[in-house]
Design an enzyme around this catalytic site. Structure first.
Site, PDB file in Angstrom:
ATOM      1  N   GLY A 176      -4.154   5.958 -12.546  1.00 26.40           N
ATOM      2  CA  GLY A 176      -4.695   5.459 -11.281  1.00 26.40           C
ATOM      3  C   GLY A 176      -4.051   6.073 -10.053  1.00 26.40           C
ATOM      4  O   GLY A 176      -4.650   6.093  -8.977  1.00 26.40           O
ATOM      5  N   ALA A 181     -23.125 -11.435 -15.713  1.00 26.95           N
ATOM      6  CA  ALA A 181     -24.069 -11.371 -14.585  1.00 26.95           C
ATOM      7  C   ALA A 181     -23.643 -10.335 -13.549  1.00 26.95           C
ATOM      8  O   ALA A 181     -24.491  -9.670 -12.943  1.00 26.95           O
ATOM      9  CB  ALA A 181     -24.190 -12.746 -13.931  1.00 26.95           C
ATOM     10  N   THR A 204     -17.677 -11.422 -16.890  1.00 24.81           N
ATOM     11  CA  THR A 204     -18.810 -12.150 -16.316  1.00 24.81           C
ATOM     12  C   THR A 204     -20.027 -11.224 -16.384  1.00 24.81           C
ATOM     13  O   THR A 204     -20.184 -10.322 -15.549  1.00 24.81           O
ATOM     14  CB  THR A 204     -18.510 -12.553 -14.854  1.00 24.81           C
ATOM     15  OG1 THR A 204     -17.235 -13.199 -14.824  1.00 24.81           O
ATOM     16  CG2 THR A 204     -19.576 -13.482 -14.306  1.00 24.81           C
ATOM     17  N   SER A 214       0.822  -1.214   0.000  1.00 27.78           N
ATOM     18  CA  SER A 214       0.000   0.000   0.000  1.00 27.78           C
ATOM     19  C   SER A 214       0.855   1.263   0.000  1.00 27.78           C
ATOM     20  O   SER A 214       1.811   1.380   0.773  1.00 27.78           O
ATOM     21  CB  SER A 214      -0.916   0.012   1.223  1.00 27.78           C
ATOM     22  OG  SER A 214      -1.598   1.256   1.287  1.00 27.78           O
ATOM     23  N   LEU A 215       0.473   2.226  -0.848  1.00 26.53           N
ATOM     24  CA  LEU A 215       1.178   3.510  -0.882  1.00 26.53           C
ATOM     25  C   LEU A 215       0.584   4.490   0.130  1.00 26.53           C
ATOM     26  O   LEU A 215       1.138   5.573   0.344  1.00 26.53           O
ATOM     27  CB  LEU A 215       1.081   4.121  -2.287  1.00 26.53           C
ATOM     28  CG  LEU A 215       1.844   3.405  -3.406  1.00 26.53           C
ATOM     29  CD1 LEU A 215       1.581   4.092  -4.748  1.00 26.53           C
ATOM     30  CD2 LEU A 215       3.337   3.387  -3.125  1.00 26.53           C
ATOM     31  N   SER A 216      -0.535   4.118   0.764  1.00 29.86           N
ATOM     32  CA  SER A 216      -1.208   5.050   1.673  1.00 29.86           C
ATOM     33  C   SER A 216      -0.300   5.562   2.795  1.00 29.86           C
ATOM     34  O   SER A 216      -0.337   6.752   3.109  1.00 29.86           O
ATOM     35  CB  SER A 216      -2.468   4.404   2.257  1.00 29.86           C
ATOM     36  OG  SER A 216      -3.390   4.163   1.221  1.00 29.86           O
ATOM     37  N   ASP A 274     -13.520   6.537  -2.815  1.00 31.71           N
ATOM     38  CA  ASP A 274     -12.932   6.146  -4.109  1.00 31.71           C
ATOM     39  C   ASP A 274     -13.557   6.939  -5.262  1.00 31.71           C
ATOM     40  O   ASP A 274     -12.868   7.320  -6.216  1.00 31.71           O
ATOM     41  CB  ASP A 274     -13.125   4.643  -4.361  1.00 31.71           C
ATOM     42  CG  ASP A 274     -12.080   3.793  -3.636  1.00 31.71           C
ATOM     43  OD1 ASP A 274     -11.023   4.327  -3.253  1.00 31.71           O
ATOM     44  OD2 ASP A 274     -12.337   2.590  -3.450  1.00 31.71           O
ATOM     45  N   GLY A 309     -16.189  -5.349 -10.569  1.00 35.06           N
ATOM     46  CA  GLY A 309     -15.833  -5.663  -9.189  1.00 35.06           C
ATOM     47  C   GLY A 309     -16.176  -4.489  -8.288  1.00 35.06           C
ATOM     48  O   GLY A 309     -16.963  -3.606  -8.651  1.00 35.06           O
ATOM     49  N   LYS A 316     -13.235  -4.440   1.851  1.00 37.62           N
ATOM     50  CA  LYS A 316     -14.067  -3.244   1.661  1.00 37.62           C
ATOM     51  C   LYS A 316     -15.567  -3.511   1.878  1.00 37.62           C
ATOM     52  O   LYS A 316     -16.263  -2.684   2.456  1.00 37.62           O
ATOM     53  CB  LYS A 316     -13.840  -2.647   0.274  1.00 37.62           C
ATOM     54  CG  LYS A 316     -12.486  -1.947   0.137  1.00 37.62           C
ATOM     55  CD  LYS A 316     -12.371  -1.241  -1.204  1.00 37.62           C
ATOM     56  CE  LYS A 316     -11.051  -0.503  -1.327  1.00 37.62           C
ATOM     57  NZ  LYS A 316     -10.955   0.267  -2.569  1.00 37.62           N
ATOM     58  N   ASN A 368     -18.219  -6.318 -18.796  1.00 44.53           N
ATOM     59  CA  ASN A 368     -17.486  -7.258 -17.933  1.00 44.53           C
ATOM     60  C   ASN A 368     -17.447  -8.652 -18.530  1.00 44.53           C
ATOM     61  O   ASN A 368     -18.368  -9.084 -19.221  1.00 44.53           O
ATOM     62  CB  ASN A 368     -18.127  -7.317 -16.541  1.00 44.53           C
ATOM     63  CG  ASN A 368     -17.176  -7.910 -15.519  1.00 44.53           C
ATOM     64  OD1 ASN A 368     -16.003  -7.560 -15.486  1.00 44.53           O
ATOM     65  ND2 ASN A 368     -17.661  -8.814 -14.688  1.00 44.53           N
TER      66      ASN A 368
END
Ligand code: NDP
Length: 280
Positions: free
Chosen positions: A242, A158, A156, A16-18, A104, A132, A67, A154
């Site tokens: 990002g 569904a 998937t 993590s860069l946090s 986010d 996701g 999360k 996506n």
């Protein structure tokens, strides 16, 4: 006032860069505070949260894979966390209550404002690739910011359909085979899959189907210039990375933890670029 303690909880958390971001802001503001890493065992997140209630920990950022669980464990949640179905911030109050937030989406919009200032989410449809947790937060933020339609592509189908169903009339699901149709007329294409992470399995999209004015954004920041962003740049597009989103989501977290706005300036980006092994 006693030392203000916050941190990041996840598994893994070493990457993590946090801590770098918040550590730099703590130093720049002169706050008497610290920001720590909490490596939590995969089945230990509920116990971690319970053990921190009413302690001197002000709050934690939440990273993979906790999360969704963070939101479920909180006593209260803001509208953004509820819409995203996930929290990247838990705030602990002295009376033992835990509040969930999701910043986010703020980070995503801040990244566009910073690196593609001419982009407006209201101007036309937007394609989000992936379904996701990060994609769901992005769809919620874009809908809240006035996007007329968010097209979720996506592998998937569904999972894309499940997100679209939460935003009736504002979001639509597309299969991977329908990606070309999903890109027609969009104002931005956002990679919210993990493809391209660590430079492997770059996202392959028929990006040329999107207008040349469409901004390309990649949530992956390791590497900073992903294969997807390189192709977009070669096509002459404005690109958003990002890392800008990561720093953008950290700002409101910092203010919530330490009670002071994060300072402006590019030093924190330079510090992250160095840690990522990227040239400024
Ligand atoms: P999830 O694991 O919840 O979702 C992963 C997504 O990637 C799914 O849509 C999955 O599709 C898709 N995917 C994975 N592998 C492939 C593949 N080979 N082909 C096609 N699709 C694939 O991850 P998150 O949503 O939490 O995170 C997604 C990315 O966003 C990560 O790289 C993460 O680091 C980044 N991120 C960056 C942030 C920032 O601040 N810059 C903030 C949050 C996340 P399927 O449903 O079919 O499995």
């Amino acid at each position: 006032m006693s030392r203000l303690i916050a941190g990041v909880a996840g598994n893994p958390v070493a990457h993590s860069l946090s801590p770098l971001i918040h550590g730099e802001w703590i130093a720049a503001t002169g706050i008497d505070g610290s920001y720590e890493r909490f490596l939590v065992s995969l089945d230990g997140f509920a116990a971690f949260v319970a053990s921190r209630r009413g302690t001197d920990l002000r709050g934690v950022n939440i990273t993979i894979p906790f999360k969704e669980q963070a939101l479920a464990l909180a006593d209260d949640a803001d509208a953004t966390a509820l819409a995203a179905g996930a929290a990247n911030v838990l705030l602990f109050s002295t009376d033992g209550r835990v509040t969930a937030r999701n910043t986010d989406g703020i980070g995503l919009l801040a990244a566009f404002a910073d690196q593609a200032p001419a982009f407006s989410p209201k101007a036309g449809p937007i394609a989000v690739i992936g379904a996701g947790g990060a994609a769901k937060g992005a769809v919620a933020a874009l809908v809240a910011a006035g996007a007329p339609q968010v097209r979720i592509v996506n592998r998937t189908l569904a999972r894309a359909e499940a997100i679209a169903a939460a935003f009736p009339g504002r979001a639509r699901a597309f299969s991977w085979e329908e990606a070309e149709a999903a890109l027609v007329g969009v104002g931005a294409v956002i990679n919210a899959t993990s493809r391209g992470l660590n430079g492997v399995d770059d996202l392959d999209l028929p990006l040329e189907a999107a207008p040349l004015t469409a901004v390309a954004m990649d949530m992956v920041y390791k590497p900073l210039r992903t294969g997807f962003l390189k192709i977009a740049k070669a096509q002459g597009r404005t690109v958003v990375d990002g890392l800008s989103m990561l720093i953008g989501q950290a700002r409101p977290s910092f203010e919530a933890f330490y009670g002071r706005p994060a300072p402006n300036g590019s030093k924190v980006r330079d510090i992250c670029l160095k840690a990522l092994g990227e040239a400024p």
